[in-house]
Design a protein around this motif. Structure first.
Motif, PDB file in Angstrom:
ATOM      1  N   GLU A   1       0.660  -1.099  -0.186  1.00  0.00           N
ATOM      2  CA  GLU A   1      -0.003   0.019   0.119  1.00  0.00           C
ATOM      3  C   GLU A   1       0.807   1.302   0.122  1.00  0.00           C
TER       4      GLU A   1
ATOM      5  N   ASP B   1       2.240   1.534  -3.548  1.00  0.00           N
ATOM      6  CA  ASP B   1       1.353   1.919  -4.340  1.00  0.00           C
ATOM      7  C   ASP B   1       1.148   3.471  -4.245  1.00  0.00           C
ATOM      8  N   LYS B   2       1.129   4.161  -3.097  1.00  0.00           N
ATOM      9  CA  LYS B   2       1.142   5.405  -2.870  1.00  0.00           C
ATOM     10  C   LYS B   2       2.193   6.347  -3.559  1.00  0.00           C
TER      11      LYS B   2
ATOM     12  N   LEU C   1       2.217   5.119  -7.951  1.00  0.00           N
ATOM     13  CA  LEU C   1       0.819   4.963  -8.404  1.00  0.00           C
ATOM     14  C   LEU C   1       0.192   6.633  -8.341  1.00  0.00           C
TER      15      LEU C   1
ATOM     16  N   ASP D   1      -3.069   8.977  -7.915  1.00  0.00           N
ATOM     17  CA  ASP D   1      -4.561   8.722  -7.195  1.00  0.00           C
ATOM     18  C   ASP D   1      -5.529   8.165  -8.304  1.00  0.00           C
TER      19      ASP D   1
ATOM     20  N   GLN E   1      -4.802   6.287 -10.867  1.00  0.00           N
ATOM     21  CA  GLN E   1      -4.659   4.816 -11.156  1.00  0.00           C
ATOM     22  C   GLN E   1      -5.114   4.163  -9.827  1.00  0.00           C
ATOM     23  N   ILE E   2      -4.685   4.438  -8.750  1.00  0.00           N
ATOM     24  CA  ILE E   2      -5.525   3.758  -7.601  1.00  0.00           C
ATOM     25  C   ILE E   2      -6.965   3.445  -7.653  1.00  0.00           C
ATOM     26  N   LYS E   3      -7.702   4.719  -7.973  1.00  0.00           N
ATOM     27  CA  LYS E   3      -8.994   4.639  -7.948  1.00  0.00           C
ATOM     28  C   LYS E   3      -9.580   3.890  -9.053  1.00  0.00           C
TER      29      LYS E   3
ATOM     30  N   LYS F   1      -3.948  -0.964  -8.454  1.00  0.00           N
ATOM     31  CA  LYS F   1      -3.016  -0.987  -7.347  1.00  0.00           C
ATOM     32  C   LYS F   1      -2.532  -2.460  -7.024  1.00  0.00           C
TER      33      LYS F   1
END
Length: 305
Positions: free
Chosen positions: A138, A141-142, A145, A147, A149-151, A155
């Motif tokens: 996580e 990812d932060k 990636l 925001d 891409q995470i949405k 991720k």
């Protein structure tokens, strides 16, 4: 069985791994601490004969939850199990036990194009440590990636398996795994290599924050601490001329101070000191170089330090 259950009400409950990599080490530790018991076949509860304790044999991964919930008072298991169980605020860690040392590592196929952990961001990870792996990736990812891409669900995907984690990549189930590594032999045999460490681990003794018998917990902890210390040290005994005593005690300072006793031979003393077992050969060499005689090593079975 009923007699055993009925005998538990006035006993401190102590959770012990019932099998696996920690089981035999824990039994050896109990023996060294003079915690005597007989375990009947297929029975996961054993009454200690010389103390008001009942041993409860449990899966190592379950012991943190049993202790945190107050079902048992005291337990031994790996630090990785405690971190994975997320019960750190409900237990008190008492003592590192010095065995079961390993690392929880991110591993990928040696022949893959993945060479660093950032290359796994957005890919598939298989593990039995979904909490620790999830937290670790996580954060990656932060970092790597956006925001958006995470949405969009890009991720890193963490999937749980209970065993044979190292086979997941070969079977096409994952791009990488997160698993425990001790010697690394299993990892290499599976064609894997480590590219990052999630955490280090070893076996620990820990308790519920409000055990049923705090004084007995303290007694057990003291005994086990003595066994752990005894496994790390030996007692070194030697004779040295008093002119060389100052130099000798710098080599063998002991935990507090060495014990020095005069000998009948004029100008000579006997010295006793606890020294680290891993360094004992080098220490003996140094003592011999400054004139020490009759250098002897004694094994320590238990101690209080």
């Amino acid at each position: 069985m009923a007699d055993v259950i009925n005998s538990l009400s006035d006993r401190l409950l102590f959770g012990i791994p019932k099998k696996g990599r920690l089981h035999e080490h824990c039994l050896s530790l109990l023996s060294g601490a003079d915690i005597n018991f007989h375990r009947h076949n297929r029975l996961d509860i054993a009454l200690v004969q010389n103390l008001p304790i009942a041993l409860v044999f449990l899966p190592a991964a379950d012991i943190p939850k049993y202790v945190a919930d107050g079902n048992v008072d005291l337990g031994m298991t790996g630090q990785d199990m405690i971190l994975e169980s997320q019960v750190g605020d409900k237990i008190e860690q008492l003592l590192e036990l010095g065995f079961g040392k390993c690392k929880l590592e991110v591993q990928v196929p040696i022949k893959s194009n993945i060479k660093k952990v950032e290359d796994l961001v957005g890919k598939r990870i298989v593990t039995s440590f979904v909490v620790l792996a999830g937290d670790y990736f996580e954060e990656l990812d932060k970092k790597y990636l956006s925001d958006d891409q995470i949405k969009e669900g890009k991720k890193t995907k963490i999937e749980y398996v209970s065993g044979s984690v190292e086979a997941a990549c070969a079977l096409g189930l994952a791009d990488g795994i997160v698993d425990l590594v001790e010697s690394g032999e299993t990892m290499r045999a599976a064609g894997l290599q480590s590219i990052a460490t999630v955490c280090n681990s070893q076996a620990i003794l820990f308790r519920h924050k409000n055990p049923s018998n705090p004084s007995l917990v303290s007694k057990i902890t003291s005994r086990i601490r003595g066994v752990v210390a005894a496994q790390k040290y030996v007692l070194l005994n030697y004779n040295i001329h008093r002119n060389s005593l100052n130099e000798a005690t710098k080599i063998t300072p002991g935990r507090q101070a060495p014990t020095v006793s005069p000998l009948e031979k004029d100008g000579w003393v006997e010295v006793q000191s606890m020294v680290c077992k891993d360094n004992v050969a080098e220490i003996m060499d140094k003592l011999e170089e400054i004139g020490a005689k009759d250098i002897l090593i004694f094994k320590i079975n238990n101690c209080r330090v």
